[in-house]
Each structure stands twice: as C-alpha cells, then as structure tokens.
Design an enzyme around this catalytic site. Structure first.
Site, PDB file in Angstrom:
ATOM      1  N   GLU A 242       0.826  -1.209   0.000  1.00  0.00           N
ATOM      2  CA  GLU A 242       0.000   0.000   0.000  1.00  0.00           C
ATOM      3  C   GLU A 242       0.857   1.254   0.000  1.00  0.00           C
ATOM      4  O   GLU A 242       0.498   2.272  -0.590  1.00  0.00           O
ATOM      5  CB  GLU A 242      -0.952  -0.008   1.201  1.00  0.00           C
ATOM      6  CG  GLU A 242      -2.173  -0.903   1.048  1.00  0.00           C
ATOM      7  CD  GLU A 242      -1.880  -2.389   1.256  1.00  0.00           C
ATOM      8  OE1 GLU A 242      -0.752  -2.734   1.660  1.00  0.00           O
ATOM      9  OE2 GLU A 242      -2.775  -3.215   0.996  1.00  0.00           O
TER      10      GLU A 242
ATOM     11  N   HIS B  92     -10.398  -6.493   9.581  1.00  0.00           N
ATOM     12  CA  HIS B  92     -11.028  -6.223   8.279  1.00  0.00           C
ATOM     13  C   HIS B  92     -12.378  -5.517   8.423  1.00  0.00           C
ATOM     14  O   HIS B  92     -13.208  -5.589   7.524  1.00  0.00           O
ATOM     15  CB  HIS B  92     -11.261  -7.541   7.509  1.00  0.00           C
ATOM     16  CG  HIS B  92      -9.998  -8.230   7.101  1.00  0.00           C
ATOM     17  ND1 HIS B  92      -9.513  -9.344   7.722  1.00  0.00           N
ATOM     18  CD2 HIS B  92      -9.095  -7.928   6.126  1.00  0.00           C
ATOM     19  CE1 HIS B  92      -8.376  -9.726   7.164  1.00  0.00           C
ATOM     20  NE2 HIS B  92      -8.097  -8.881   6.186  1.00  0.00           N
TER      21      HIS B  92
END
Lengths: 407, 325
Positions: free
Chosen positions: B60, B129
């Site tokens: 990322e 998540h």
C-alpha cells in the site's frame, strides 16, 4: 394523627447579596424542644453569619442540611414539628425545594434561586418572549426546561408587550425598604419597558445621601434621573415613594407620562406613628415580626425569614439611625406634615391610586382626595404593601397604565 | 435510469470516466484479471488493457506513493486499497505528500487522484477487516473524504471525485456493494462533493448518518414513527467538506440531533459532528446531541458479539428516545 411540620427557611428580603448560604451550626439536635424565635441554626453567606430563628414552638424534627453544606437561598433547612418524636417519620434525604410552599397561601415568584436547568433553545426562547425561567417547571431529564415547557408557560404566563417608543418606568420604594422590594412585581410585568429602581436617600445604596424632607428625596431622585439622561418616564411609587413621586411631579424636571401610586403618603395627615417607630427600632426577629405582620393584610404572604433578612441587612447597613432621623423629620408625632394632593390634581396624565382595604399604616380614606380623573383601586385582603401581597394584580395595573399611554 | 447494484454503479462510473479521459487509469491489488475482490473493476482490464488497469504487488505504501507521483505528472489515477484497515500503511504519502503539495508548491501542482477503499463491519470479517477509519482521514485538511450510500450517489460521486483536482478518499462499505437502486445512465450525471442529502423528512429529531448507517437510521425512523416520533434522516455523503448548512437548517426545525457513525466513539467522526453542531446550532438545541458509534474496542469476529457492538437501528432509536425525552 399527624403533627404539623413547620419548615425552617432562610430567604432574601433585603439583600441582593445572597444566592446560597453555608450551614455553619445547628443549635439543636433532632428531637430537642425549640421555642419560636430562638436561634435554631446559624448560616453564613459570603459576607456574614446569620442566625435563623425557629419558625414555631415545638421540636426540631429533621435536619435536611447538616453543618458544612452549602444550600441555595430559599431551601428548607429542616423542620420543626408540633409534637415530639417526629424525627423518625421524616423523609430522610428529601430534596429541599426552593421556597417553603407550606409558608405561603399562594405562589409568590421565587426571589432568587440557583441557575435554572434549561436547554439552550429554551433559554433563547425564554429570553425572546420575556419569560422568567424561574417560573417554568422543566419536564426533561433532571428537570431540564425544554422548548415544550416554554411553549406551555407562554400560553399561561402573560404575553410581553413591546412598545415601539417605550419610556423607562421609575419605581420608588417606601420608607425603610429599598429597591429590592420591587423584585416580586417586575418579573410579572407584561410591558418590556426598561425599569429603573433607585434607592431613596437614607435607604439602601443611597444611605448616606442626606435628606430631611420629601422635597429633598424628590430632588435627589430628579438629580439621579437627570444624570442618567432620563427626561420622560412612567413613575410608580409606594408609600413614602408615592409622596416622593408627587413631589417629583411638582419639581417638573421629569416629564411623567403615567403615575401609579401604591398606598402613597402625601395625600392626607394620618400615618401610624407606632408602626414607624417599631419597624425602625426593632432589633430582633421577635420584635420586628409583629410590625411586619401589621404591614400586610395576611401575614402568610411574608416570605419565611423576611424579618431575619430585614434585620440582617439593617445590621449590614447600620441604617436604623439614619431612618429614625428621616422619620422624625417627615412623620413627627405620627402625622404627615407635607401634603401633595394638589400636585396630583394638577397632573393631566393617566394616574392610578392603589390601596389595600386593610391598610393599617396609612388609611385608605386618603385615596379619596384624588381627583376624579385618577382611577382608584381598593384591593381586598390587602395591607400596606400590595406589591408584596398581590404582585400579580399590581403588575397588571401598572401594565394597563403604561399601555394606555402607548409608550 | 437503470436498476443497478452499488458495485455495478461504481463500475459504470469508472468505465465512463476512462472512456471520456485517457489520463484516467486504475491500479490496485487483484483489480485486473480478477476484477476486484468486490467486482467493482470487473471487465475493465479487458476493455482498457493492462496499461490502464494494473494489478500491483501487495504494498500500500508503494501504491499510494505511485498515485501521488502519477497525479503530479498530470494523470488521474484511481487507486483501490482493498480494506480501509490497510489505509494506515499509505498515510505517509497521503498526509505528508498528497495533502500538502498543492499548498507548499503554491498551486503549481495539482493532486487529482482518488483512493477507493471499503470499510465497516457486519460481515464477520474480524477486527483486522472491519474498521471504519473515517475520522482519521477526515482529520487532514487538503483531502476530501466522501462516503456515498446509494448506487446513484456511488456513481455520481465517483465521477465527481475523479474529475476533482484534490485527493479524494472514496469510502465504500462491504455491505453496500450488493444493495440496489436506480442509477442515471447519462454520462454527464455527477453528484457534487460536499452536499448532504435529506433521505427522509421529519419534525422532531434530525439523525445525521454516514455510509451504511444511513440505512440503519432509516429503519430507526420507521420504528420511531410507531413511537409517535417524526425523525428526519440526513445522509451526510461528504465527510469533508461537511455540509454544515444542511445540518443547521435541519436542526433549526427539529431542535434535536443524533449523530451516527460506524467508527469509534473517542475522537471519532461523531465527536466532530457533535462539536460542529454545538458551535453552529447551540441556541437551537433543546437537548444535548447524542452519538451512536462503535464502542472503543476492536470489532469482534463472533457474529453475536459483532451485532451487539455495531451501531444499528435499535441503538439509533434508543438514542432518539433519550434525546427527545
């Protein structure tokens, strides 16, 4: 059989100073016998200690606020019971309510209380509509005043009247009182005109201003108003303040647009000399209370602790000597020496004279010296201080008078 | 108009913008051959080729730095970060570069890139998540943060985000991808960023919600109707810039406010809303503002525990009843 319980209360009557008090010391334990008038508890304000007398003969039944606690003025500190053995049956932890309702025959707006709990919106609406939050009961959590409570109150409470070109209303208090005596009436006014409540010379904040005659009082008030830049006003005067208002009309410096006289001096020769001497000379609650009772039609209307508060303030100000001298000058030998009924006759403005039918200080008959253009209101079951006894009626009549001028 | 799923609406927005502007390109993990974990980019690699739809390695940090640099050179990258939970890995490029470059280079540089990601709980995805990091991103000046809830807004706001010259964080929600709604097919259709939408009008209380919580607020409003309470539901849509005018207009009418955000309570987006309301609407408030948020704890994996902590219609209704009391 239930014994009667008498609340032990401190209230303001004179001072602006007190918002809350600290309980310093209880002179009695629950169950101890007490005599009316003897000191039962000492409280301390920011400025001084005050002894509170038992309201009744009997027994100290309950202490609601122990020594060391801070309580709002008007709270019930405890109860005196007629009969012994009431301590156990008392409701422990009962929340003290401002104003001892048992001591009143009807609701008088609370003079002071701790800051009302209200939502920001309720606060704004109350300010916009001129509603006194102290008179509104909150229905939200913690007794919070919400919009719906203001809506309800505004349906019941008098609607404010806003005049375009509103003139100030000058309130002149009576002998041995001060500006604070108007605190019951002013919140009930519908008109939103500015109010000015000067202290007469020899009273309150003007204690040291010298005065020997009603003319001196009027001259001092005229000077005060002139310094404030006030050339036009409505005037309300009670007793000595009523005579002062009439004298003020005679001076001519202030243009008076309406005049409301409550049991005014200056319209005849009679006055209760014993009362004047008694009320100034009394130094204990026991000796003052009978004179205060004489002042009103029904002693129940006097807020609990009124006598104590008057004495407390008198001690603060050391006003007795000054006021004795003033009374000697104006009301020597139980007579009124100055007559202003000619001033009233000369006025060409809306005017009212209000008198209590049970006035034992200045006779109601003096009202009839007023000219035919003056409205005379004779109030039932009312003594010498209608603004204390029936503030709602007095406020209503002042409203009428002011509204009739359109200013 | 066409009935579409939220994911399809996003797909349509990407396709239309890529067709209209050759400088728009996409990159992210598994967005190409696989079509994206939530199928938002399905079919786009086939249509636009591997140069404009790029599968990237799992980094990322590198991806976001690439987006910043590509935007500086004048292209319009749309970056997908698979879970909002991984956005913290990209914060240096976002906060230390993207948000300030236009300022420190005196407007000589524009930052026209979009960071698409999805967050939130309710899918049994566990603590790593299921997060909503809205406030962490909306905290930074120089970045726009939006969170559409309807398929139409998903399309219209994504198109606006791609055309915007500032970095835009585009927050989706994993439970919204399969929701359906009417979506305009017009290629010129856009929804401006920074405007809230009133989803339901009401008199007694205003519920301000973000992302999926708007749907929960609407359910709460249905239940409240049976309680005799008329609730207004405002979909904020844009977290930054915030449509303070719409908030103030609504509160001026209802005098009661409940704010709902799926993020944590402490220093959360709901806290910012409460403070803004206090600043702007204090004298219109008839009760304190209530917050409905995730408690300050990780989102549990266990379904019953997850349901117990996530804000929902029942918790919103409770808050409203408390506020109007």
């Amino acid at each position: 059989m239930d014994a009667t319980r008498h609340p032990i209360v401190i209230d303001t009557a004179g001072g602006e100073y007190m918002e809350s008090v600290m309980v310093v010391d209880w002179a009695r334990k629950p169950g101890d016998p007490v005599k009316m008038g003897e000191t039962i508890v000492t409280v301390e304000t920011a400025k001084a200690a005050t002894e509170i007398a038992a309201p009744h003969d009997g027994y100290l039944a309950q202490i609601l606020h122990a020594a060391g606690s801070e309580v709002p003025v008007g709270s019930i500190l405890g109860y005196v019971s007629d009969r012994p053995g009431m301590a156990a049956s008392s409701t422990a932890g009962e929340v003290a309510q401002p104003q001892a309702s048992a001591a009143f025959t009807r609701d008088i707006p609370a003079p002071r209380r701790a800051r009302a709990i209200a939502s920001p919106l309720a606060r704004r609406l109350a300010a916009e509509t001129g509603i006194d939050l102290a008179q509104v009961k909150g229905s939200g959590p913690n007794g919070r005043i919400k919009k719906r409570d203001i809506d309800k109150a505004s349906a019941i409470l008098p609607k404010p009247a806003v005049l375009a070109d509103a003139l100030p209303i000058v309130f002149l208090h009576g002998f041995a009182a001060d500006r604070n005596i108007w605190r019951w009436v002013i919140p009930l006014l519908r008109v939103r005109n500015r109010v000015i409540t000067p202290d007469l010379p020899g009273h309150g904040s003007a204690l040291t201003t010298p005065a020997r005659s009603i003319g001196d009082l009027a001259a001092a008030i005229a000077a005060t108003l002139e310094a404030e830049g006030i050339s036009d006003a409505h005037v309300v005067g009670h007793s000595l303040g009523g005579a002062t208002a009439l004298a003020l009309a005679g001076i001519g410096a202030l243009r008076i647009h309406s005049l409301c006289l409550l049991a005014p001096a200056g319209l005849g020769p009679d006055i209760n000399g014993d009362f004047l001497g008694g009320i100034v000379g009394a130094q204990t609650p026991e000796s003052l209370t009978p004179w205060l009772d004489m002042m009103v039609g029904d002693p129940c209307v006097l807020p609990a602790g009124f006598a104590q508060a008057v004495l407390w303030q008198r001690r603060q100000e050391n006003s007795a000597a000054v006021q004795s001298r003033l009374a000697a000058g104006i009301f020597a030998n139980g007579r009124q020496h100055e007559d202003f009924s000619r001033n009233l006759k000369a006025l060409r403005i809306p005017a009212k004279v209000l008198w209590g039918r049970d006035d034992r200080i200045i006779p109601m008959a003096h009202a009839f010296t007023a000219p035919g253009t003056t409205a005379i209101h004779l109030l039932e079951k009312t003594g010498h201080v209608p603004h204390l006894e029936y503030p709602d009626i007095v406020a209503c009549l002042i409203d009428e008078l002011v509204l009739s001028t359109g200013r | 108009m066409a009935m579409m799923r939220y994911a399809e609406a996003l797909n349509a927005a990407l396709r239309e913008e890529m067709q209209a502007d050759a400088s728009v390109f996409l990159f992210g993990e598994d967005i190409g051959r696989y079509g994206g974990v939530f199928k938002v980019t399905k079919g786009l690699m086939e249509e636009f080729g591997e140069l404009r739809v790029r599968d990237t390695p799992i980094s990322e940090q590198a991806m976001t730095a690439m987006a910043v640099t590509a935007a500086m050179t004048g292209t319009r990258p749309v970056l997908e970060i698979m879970y909002a939970d991984f956005v913290p890995l990209s914060l240096d490029a976002l906060i230390n570069q993207a948000s300030i470059y236009e300022y420190i280079w005196n407007g000589q540089v524009r930052m026209p890139f979009v960071l698409r990601t999805q967050g939130g709980g309710g899918a049994g995805a566990g603590a790593q998540h299921s997060k909503s990091l809205d406030s962490m991103l909306a905290h930074v000046p120089g970045i726009k943060v939006v969170a559409p809830v309807t398929p139409a807004d998903a399309k219209g706001m994504l198109k606006s985000a791609i055309r915007d010259s500032q970095p835009v964080v585009f927050l989706e929600h994993k439970l919204l991808y399969n929701t359906r709604g009417e979506v305009p097919e017009d290629a010129d259709f856009t929804v401006p960023l920074g405007k809230a939408a009133t989803r339901r009008e009401g008199r007694d209380v205003s519920i301000f919600a973000t992302s999926r919580m708007v749907l929960e607020a609407l359910k709460a409003a249905d239940a409240l109707e049976k309680d005799g309470i008329s609730a207004e539901v405002i979909d904020l849509r844009s977290l930054r810039p915030l449509d303070v005018e719409s908030i103030a207009t609504s509160i001026a009418r209802t005098n009661h406010a409940v704010v709902v955000n799926e993020g944590w309570n402490f220093c959360g987006y709901a806290a910012e809303l409460s403070a803004t309301i206090m600043d702007r609407c204090f004298d219109d408030l008839d009760a304190p503002v209530a917050r409905v948020t995730l408690p300050d704890m990780p989102v549990p994996y266990s379904e019953p525990l997850e349901m117990a902590v996530l804000p929902d219609a029942g918790k919103i209704r409770d808050a409203v009843l408390r506020v109007v009391k």
